[in-house]
Scaffold this active site. Structure first.
Site, PDB file in Angstrom:
ATOM      1  N   GLU A 301       0.824  -1.213   0.000  1.00  0.00           N
ATOM      2  CA  GLU A 301       0.000   0.000   0.000  1.00  0.00           C
ATOM      3  C   GLU A 301       0.859   1.265   0.000  1.00  0.00           C
ATOM      4  O   GLU A 301       0.553   2.241  -0.679  1.00  0.00           O
ATOM      5  CB  GLU A 301      -0.952   0.010   1.211  1.00  0.00           C
ATOM      6  CG  GLU A 301      -1.960  -1.127   1.235  1.00  0.00           C
ATOM      7  CD  GLU A 301      -3.050  -1.006   0.162  1.00  0.00           C
ATOM      8  OE1 GLU A 301      -3.051  -0.006  -0.591  1.00  0.00           O
ATOM      9  OE2 GLU A 301      -3.890  -1.932   0.079  1.00  0.00           O
ATOM     10  N   ARG A 305       0.871   3.817  -3.265  1.00  0.00           N
ATOM     11  CA  ARG A 305       0.263   5.128  -3.022  1.00  0.00           C
ATOM     12  C   ARG A 305       1.321   6.199  -2.764  1.00  0.00           C
ATOM     13  O   ARG A 305       1.264   7.287  -3.348  1.00  0.00           O
ATOM     14  CB  ARG A 305      -0.699   5.067  -1.832  1.00  0.00           C
ATOM     15  CG  ARG A 305      -1.808   4.053  -2.050  1.00  0.00           C
ATOM     16  CD  ARG A 305      -2.871   4.115  -0.955  1.00  0.00           C
ATOM     17  NE  ARG A 305      -3.642   2.867  -0.923  1.00  0.00           N
ATOM     18  CZ  ARG A 305      -4.891   2.761  -0.524  1.00  0.00           C
ATOM     19  NH1 ARG A 305      -5.549   3.827  -0.092  1.00  0.00           N
ATOM     20  NH2 ARG A 305      -5.516   1.587  -0.508  1.00  0.00           N
ATOM     21  N   ASP A 434      -5.300  -9.813  -8.085  1.00  0.00           N
ATOM     22  CA  ASP A 434      -5.598  -8.905  -9.203  1.00  0.00           C
ATOM     23  C   ASP A 434      -4.392  -8.249  -9.869  1.00  0.00           C
ATOM     24  O   ASP A 434      -4.110  -8.451 -11.057  1.00  0.00           O
ATOM     25  CB  ASP A 434      -6.608  -7.829  -8.755  1.00  0.00           C
ATOM     26  CG  ASP A 434      -6.249  -7.151  -7.428  1.00  0.00           C
ATOM     27  OD1 ASP A 434      -5.205  -7.490  -6.832  1.00  0.00           O
ATOM     28  OD2 ASP A 434      -7.013  -6.271  -6.988  1.00  0.00           O
ATOM     29  N   GLU A 570     -11.909   0.926 -10.337  1.00  0.00           N
ATOM     30  CA  GLU A 570     -11.563  -0.007 -11.421  1.00  0.00           C
ATOM     31  C   GLU A 570     -12.410   0.135 -12.688  1.00  0.00           C
ATOM     32  O   GLU A 570     -11.881   0.087 -13.803  1.00  0.00           O
ATOM     33  CB  GLU A 570     -11.602  -1.455 -10.922  1.00  0.00           C
ATOM     34  CG  GLU A 570     -10.479  -1.820  -9.947  1.00  0.00           C
ATOM     35  CD  GLU A 570     -10.688  -1.279  -8.543  1.00  0.00           C
ATOM     36  OE1 GLU A 570     -11.837  -0.902  -8.211  1.00  0.00           O
ATOM     37  OE2 GLU A 570      -9.720  -1.208  -7.756  1.00  0.00           O
TER      38      GLU A 570
HETATM   39  C1  DMJ Z   1      -6.213   0.758  -4.922  1.00  0.00           C
HETATM   40  O1  DMJ Z   1      -5.390   0.918  -3.841  1.00  0.00           O
HETATM   41  C2  DMJ Z   1      -5.499   0.115  -6.065  1.00  0.00           C
HETATM   42  O2  DMJ Z   1      -6.190   0.327  -7.222  1.00  0.00           O
HETATM   43  C3  DMJ Z   1      -5.311  -1.356  -5.851  1.00  0.00           C
HETATM   44  O3  DMJ Z   1      -4.754  -1.956  -6.964  1.00  0.00           O
HETATM   45  C4  DMJ Z   1      -6.630  -2.008  -5.558  1.00  0.00           C
HETATM   46  N1  DMJ Z   1      -7.320  -1.380  -4.485  1.00  0.00           N
HETATM   47  C5  DMJ Z   1      -7.449   0.063  -4.523  1.00  0.00           C
HETATM   48  C6  DMJ Z   1      -8.616   0.566  -5.327  1.00  0.00           C
HETATM   49  O4  DMJ Z   1      -9.706  -0.201  -5.330  1.00  0.00           O
END
Ligand code: DMJ
Length: 670
Positions: A301, A305, A434, A570
């Protein structure tokens, strides 16, 4: 006339007198010996006087002459024809008009200018997939105009040349890469990076910025700016410098205590052209962002970010402050890789320099350890310090060879001691797996399309998706991506999976099989239906698709535990890619509907937007009192880009978005 004739003519013969004469002929006949009539008469007379044999000989001669005449006519045509063929045989003619010779020469006129016929003959470069129609419809540049940004504080273009590990492995061969139908023309890929690391070239968008005409913003883009400002108002008033806004209680929540929303939103402000807000946030980064804190952060994370946000802001603004901060956090995250297997731990204490797995396990999440590569690789390129790239490349290398995959699909967990997958047999494109798939493709693009193992893993995985996870729903026959658990198919799909249409489209744009684009088109329709079939027009976190027709049932079913919406990006992200690559306005319209529904059900009047607990209840969607940082970092950014007609507003041939929507440059040859 007959009387006059008889007066002047020799004694008539019956058969002869019957010839009809005009008065003029009669006059002539009387007046001129060489008249036609006279000649005719005398010839006929002579003919009659000939013997039968003589006549036959003459007739034979006539026939013979007629045959000769036909033959000689043909031979007169020959030089004409041979002239044409000569021109076609001439190698210079072939060089000027390749393929012309293959056309039917019989229909060719005299030699002519070669290119006159070329338009009819397709060029022989069949491996390039057809380009989508150009999407640019307005004057270019937006970003640039809209940036209204400060001049770069420091020109970052000075080159520092340092070797980088991954680049040592470069293979310079330009062979066509092919994997079961995927064909990538070598020309399409960029040159392999040199084995020298460079400080960033000035990003192209920044370079050309001053020369470009501003692109006027359209109403939908203005609506996104308005939404961002409203969100920012709440954050600034009640949560400034904290991780997330709690818009209802007018307070904030902390996760890492690092101003997560502010950092995530920096490049969005840049792209939207919000100069004042950007400047204010920059000051906070300069004066208040401190990483020397005794705090546990999640490696994934904070990489996507914070590190990702700082790197992209550095690239867009050219402001070295952001690179310095990126180096700082990057270094502090490195202890995560000190594990027996080199598969990183999930958590790091960035003040103490220690790392550990979650309390209950020594496993890490597969998506987490394989979705930090774009950022660390870019940090190596910028700093010239190869350790960042080495660490994350090692993870990919190991995962590439691991057993436990199912036709390219990976399990959700990996053990930090053994380096092996754990909890085998469960396969999803949703949570915990994912972005593994997303980063396979994106790393391949980032590195100039030369790291074949990444492409192989990606292609194999998409085949795995097709083989094991695709199904059609009832009644609308929507194609969706389900899950597989120990051989059992489940019709469950996380909203998170809606990154996939965008990623597939990006792959197709980069030369992968057009088949991927078809799947992308089907899946984005499904993701849109996950919004459209719900009472608020907002998607829940998870849906279950109906596999059998039941009266009164829609395709999408929602379980009570899954009906929340966290303002996730998404679907909007994929809409952006689909619009960029197809120019089909329906994608913009779908995004516009979604924005309006966010405004209707998640907007908090005093500032900010909130996650909601119940997308099925328009009268009370049950606000959760939390605005996730990705709403500003991703959702609104992708909305703004979706509504833009300027392909140079983050040009997808120059930038690759990390999984938190932070654009990083595609490496170009030195
Ligand atoms: C974000 O932090 C990123 O897109 C991550 O890949 C998936 N979760 C969140 C958004 O849904």
């Amino acid at each position: 006339g007959a009387a006059m004739y008889s007066a002047a003519a020799p004694p008539p013969r019956r058969d002869f007198i019957s010839v009809t004469l005009s008065p003029e002929e009669a006059v002539g006949a009387g007046g001129y010996n060489n008249s036609k009539a006279w000649r005719r008469r005398s010839c006929w007379r002579k003919w009659k006087q000939l013997s039968r044999l003589q006549r036959s000989v003459i007739l034979f001669l006539f026939a013979f002459l007629a045959v000769c005449a036909v033959i000689s006519y043909t031979s007169i045509g020959d030089p004409w024809k041979s002239l044409t063929n000569k021109a076609l045989d001439d190698p210079r003619a072939e060089a000027e008009a390749p393929g012309l010779k293959l056309a039917n020469p019989a229909v060719l006129p005299a030699p002519q200018k070669a290119d006159a016929n070329l338009g009819d003959y397709p060029k022989l470069s069949p491996q390039k997939p057809p380009k989508p129609p150009p999407v640019r419809r307005g004057p270019s540049n937006l970003q640039i105009r809209s940036l209204r940004r400060p001049k770069p504080r420091q020109n970052p273009s000075r080159a520092v040349e340092v070797p980088v590990q991954a680049n040592k492995e470069e293979k310079t061969e330009k062979s066509v890469i092919s994997w079961r139908g995927a064909v990538i023309e070598p020309d399409q890929s960029t040159e392999p990076p040199s084995n020298k690391v460079k400080e960033p070239e000035k990003p192209s968008s920044v370079e050309s910025e001053d020369q470009k005409e501003p692109v006027p913003l359209n109403d939908r883009q203005m609506a996104v700016i308005e939404a961002f400002r409203h969100a920012w108002k709440g954050y600034k008033e009640f949560a400034w410098g904290h991780d997330e806004l709690k818009p209802l209680s007018k307070s904030y929540s902390e996760w890492f205590g690092l101003g997560l929303t502010l950092i995530d939103a920096l490049d969005t402000m840049w792209i939207l052209g919000l100069k004042e807000e950007f400047e204010e946030a920059r000051k906070w980064v300069e004066n208040d962002l401190v990483f020397d804190k005794n705090v546990d952060v999640n490696l994934f994370e904070s990489t996507i970010r914070i590190l990702g946000g700082l790197l992209s802001t550095y690239h867009l603004s050219g402001d070295s402050l952001f690179l310095e901060k990126a180096k700082d956090i990057g270094n502090r995250l490195m202890p995560a890789f000190k594990t027996p297997s080199k598969i990183p731990y999930s958590d790091v204490n960035i003040g103490r320099g220690t790392a550990h797995p979650p309390r209950w396990t020594s496993d890490s999440t597969v998506a987490e350890v394989t979705s930090i590569q774009l950022e660390f690789r870019e940090l190596s390129r910028l700093t010239g310090d190869e350790k960042f790239q080495k660490a994350v490349d090692e993870v990919m290398k190991q995962v590439h060879t691991l057993s436990g995959k199912n036709d390219g699909l990976v399990p959700m967990f990996i053990n930090t001691n053994s380096g092996q997958f754990t909890h085998l047999g469960v396969y999803t494109l949703g949570a915990r797996a994912d972005s593994y798939y997303e980063y396979l493709l994106k790393q391949w693009i980032q590195g100039g399309k030369k790291e074949n193992e990444l492409l192989e893993d990606y292609m194999r995985a998409i085949e795995g998706v097709k083989k094991h996870l695709l199904q059609r729903s009832q009644p609308k026959q929507l194609i969706f991506v389900g899950e597989l658990a120990h051989g059992h198919f489940s019709a469950k799909m996380d909203h998170l999976v809606c990154f996939l249409p965008g990623t597939l489209a990006l792959g197709a744009h980069n030369g992968l099989t057009a088949d991927h684009m078809k799947l992308a088109e089907a899946l984005i329709e499904t993701c849109y239906q996950m919004y459209a079939q719900v009472e608020t027009g907002l998607s829940p976190e998870i849906v279950h698709f109906n596999l059998h027709t039941q009266k009164g049932h829609k395709d999408v079913e929602i379980k009570p535990a899954d009906r929340h919406n966290l303002l996730r990006p998404e679907t909007v992200e994929s809409l952006f890619y689909m619009y960029r690559f197809t120019g089909d306005k329906k994608y913009q319209d779908w995004g516009w509907e979604i924005l309006q529904n966010f405004n209707k059900y998640t907007r908090v009047p005093t500032g900010g937007y909130t996650s909601i607990n119940n997308v099925q209840n328009p009268r009370n969607p049950e606000p959760r009192d939390k605005m996730e940082s990705f709403f500003l970092g991703e959702t609104l950014k992708y909305m703004f880009l979706l509504f833009s007609d300027d392909v140079d507003l983050i040009n997808l041939d120059k930038y690759v978005f990390n999984t938190e929507a932070h654009p990083l440059p595609i490496w170009v040859p030195a």
